[in-house]
Structure formats: C-alpha cells, structure tokens
Design an enzyme around this catalytic site. Sequence first.
Site, PDB file in Angstrom:
ATOM      1  N   HIS A  46       0.832  -1.168   0.400  1.00  0.00           N
ATOM      2  CA  HIS A  46       0.090  -0.015   0.217  1.00  0.00           C
ATOM      3  C   HIS A  46       0.694   1.271   0.366  1.00  0.00           C
ATOM      4  CE1 HIS A  46      -1.874   3.212   2.045  1.00  0.00           C
ATOM      5  NE2 HIS A  46      -3.130   2.800   2.172  1.00  0.00           N
ATOM      6  N   GLU A  49       1.676   1.621  -3.213  1.00  0.00           N
ATOM      7  CA  GLU A  49       1.027   2.599  -4.433  1.00  0.00           C
ATOM      8  C   GLU A  49       1.302   3.711  -3.844  1.00  0.00           C
ATOM      9  OE1 GLU A  49      -3.452   3.863  -3.406  1.00  0.00           O
ATOM     10  OE2 GLU A  49      -2.994   1.889  -2.313  1.00  0.00           O
ATOM     11  N   HIS A  50       1.426   4.634  -2.799  1.00  0.00           N
ATOM     12  CA  HIS A  50       1.294   5.410  -2.687  1.00  0.00           C
ATOM     13  C   HIS A  50       2.481   6.376  -3.253  1.00  0.00           C
ATOM     14  CE1 HIS A  50      -1.337   7.170   0.972  1.00  0.00           C
ATOM     15  NE2 HIS A  50      -2.515   5.858   0.618  1.00  0.00           N
ATOM     16  N   GLU A 126      -3.658   7.938   7.781  1.00  0.00           N
ATOM     17  CA  GLU A 126      -4.721   6.724   7.170  1.00  0.00           C
ATOM     18  C   GLU A 126      -5.053   6.303   8.206  1.00  0.00           C
ATOM     19  OE1 GLU A 126      -5.631   4.375   3.254  1.00  0.00           O
ATOM     20  OE2 GLU A 126      -3.929   5.808   3.167  1.00  0.00           O
TER      21      GLU A 126
END
Length: 419
Positions: A46, A49-50, A126
């Site tokens: 993840h 991905e950022h 997040e």
Amino acid sequence: MFERHKLSNGVRVIVEHIPHVKSVSLGFWIGVGSIHENSKNNGISHFIEHMLFKGTTNRTAKQIAESIDSIGGQLNAFTSKECTCYYAKVLDSHLPIAVDVLSDMLFNSTFIDIEIEKEKSVVLEEINMYEDSPDDLVHDLLSKITFSNHSLGSPILGTNQTVGQFHREMILEYVANNYTCDNIVVSVAGNIDQQLLLSLLEEKFAQYTNKIKVPDTIEIPNFTKNSGHRYKDIEQLHFCIGLKGIPQGHKDLYPLLVMNNVFGGSMSSRLFQNIREDKGLAYSVFSYPSSYSRVGMMTIYAGINPNQLLEVTKLISEEMSNMKEKGLTEEEFYKSKEQLKGNYILGLESTSSRMTSMGKSELLLNRVFTQKEILDKIDSVTMEDVCRVTHDIFNLQYASVALVGKIDNEQGVNEILKF
C-alpha cells in the site's frame, strides 16, 4: 468480446473494444498485496502505491495530477489483499496521455527519501482515520482473528510500527521482487484503437525487463474459529460473524451468491427485513462473501445497540438454521438469480467495471470469463446447489466473532456468542 495479447517482455494485455462509448479505462494490475508481506514489512504494498504518485524522473507529484486533471480524466489506485491496481479513465482521444502517465509512474518513480518520510505521515494519518471508523475496523479485526498468524489477516495499511520502519532500500527491493513482467497485467476497456494501444504499450514497456522470480511461499490460510473485541467508547456496537466461504474460481461461488442475496445481501433480504424492518434492532445489517485465491469468507455484519447483542445474535442464528432446514422458496430462488444477472449486466455499462473485472480475473485466475459464460454460470445454479452450499457455509464449527464498541469483558463476549 475481449482479446488477449502479450507484449515482447511478457506482460499480459487484456482489451475489450466498446465502440459506443467515448471513454477508455486503463488499469495496470500488479499481483502483490498484503498477503505477500510479513510482520516486518506489513503495509509496504500500500505504501508503494502511494509513492508512485509522489514524482518520477519526468514529472513532479503535482504534474502527475495535472496531467490527468487537465484533460478531465480520473487517476487513482488501490491496494487489496492480493493485488495492487493503478488506473485512469479518460476520453478515448486522450488514451496516449493515460498510457504515458501510468507507465511513467510505474517505471520512473524516484522514491526520494524526503518524499518517503512525508508519505509516512500521510499513511499514519490514514491508519488513524481507519481507527476512527469502527464499522471498518471490525472487519479488519475479524480477518485478524480468523486468519491468525497468516498474512491474509494482516491490515492492508500496515501498522504504525511497520510503516515507521520503511526506507528506500526496502522499497526498491520489494518493487524489484514483485513488480515483474510476469506479475503485471494491463487491462483496457472502452473505445480503443487497438493497434495504437498495443503500439503505445510496446513502446513504454519494451525497456522494462524485470523478470526476477520470487518463489511463492504463501501457505494456504487456515480458517480458525476465534473471537476478539476492541473496546471503544462509542454508542453503537459493531458486530461481525465470519464463516468459512468459497475461494475464487470455485464452482460453488455462484450458488453462494444466489444464497447470499436471499440471506443478507440486499434490502429485501431476510436479515434486513427481520432485524431492521420488522424488529428495528439495527440500522445496518447485511452479509457478503469475500473470495481470495485459496480461501473465502462469508461475513455477517450488524451495527446495534450493545444491549441488543443477545437478541440480534439469536435472530441471526435462527435465520441461518431456517436457511439450512427449509432452504429458499422458488420465488426467492428465481428473484435472486435475476438480481445477480441484473446487477452484472448493469455493471457492464461502465468501462471501469469491465476493466476491473478483466484485469483482476486475468491476474488472479489466469483467465477471463465472457459475459455469456458468467450469465450461463448464474442460470445453471440449481436449488440443490444452493442447499448444499448453505449447509457448507453455515457450519458453526468455523464461526469467528469480532466486536468493536463498549465491550470490555472477553470472557463475557465468549459466553454470549457461543454458537
């Protein structure tokens, strides 16, 4: 009808030409997600991905965003348990721009140290935001306790501790090991000049020859009967039951979908009508199946007043017993199959949905089903199939329970929720 191609470096390309639309949806699918991580790098899929949005050798982060914003398109990405997808939706005339931007992100991201440190703060926020969403948190808790000691139960976002330890060398090594030619699928749906598309992709991918092959060492997850809770000082109790489900590609997946529609998959379902509409014991109550490559889970969720836990648990148990003993009526069976077909056909009107369906299927199953094949699979489901699957799914030997809310006595939870 879709077509399958393979670029010179081995990357698979799935294309569906839809001439009556003016848009194109383009997705770069990578076969890596949280299931491929370990206790030290949980969340890195993840995080990468950022980072692909944080700048390349050709574009700053702002220029990446402006490249698609300026043409009225959409650019985004997501990470799941088993895959990562970077995608864009643009007007068909802007397909070359979408290919250029996504390939630039995939192949030329810089992973600068200062941007890594900044993005750690973003991801940690997040995670904090997720902690403040108990209706999401309870599903993560259910996965954790059900697939204990397996990466399938790990959070996609990672933890404060693991994210805080990410550094450039770790990221580059993970990309090299997982963003390989045989682990990438390009999925495209819309009004496409196929010759132009393949030419563009060949040009962008030609120099990418990363074929490092890391052996698949992921063990098949064991489905564990367990219970767990997180105390939160909130008014509502969020409650999940997890049952052993059906993996992707299994012949019983469509009978399960037919059964779930009737049980808890819609506003007309038995759970919703009984617990919310008739008795007013929950604002939200539903069930849904999750299918992974090697295992599946059937989840039942309810958001309730803590004082109603016993009553709601009893009602859910009664509905499961009723489904096992009496099955579906002929009317329920027919309507459920029509609902499945209707939802599927309506989804085909979106190029994004088609792109997603093709990309995920090719990546995880190594094949794509035609529209006729899907509809035939739904039509071929029999009442006997549904009955068999119902008995398999509602096997409380595998039931796990997760709660988030004002629950502070684990022994009491176990006593209340003994099935």
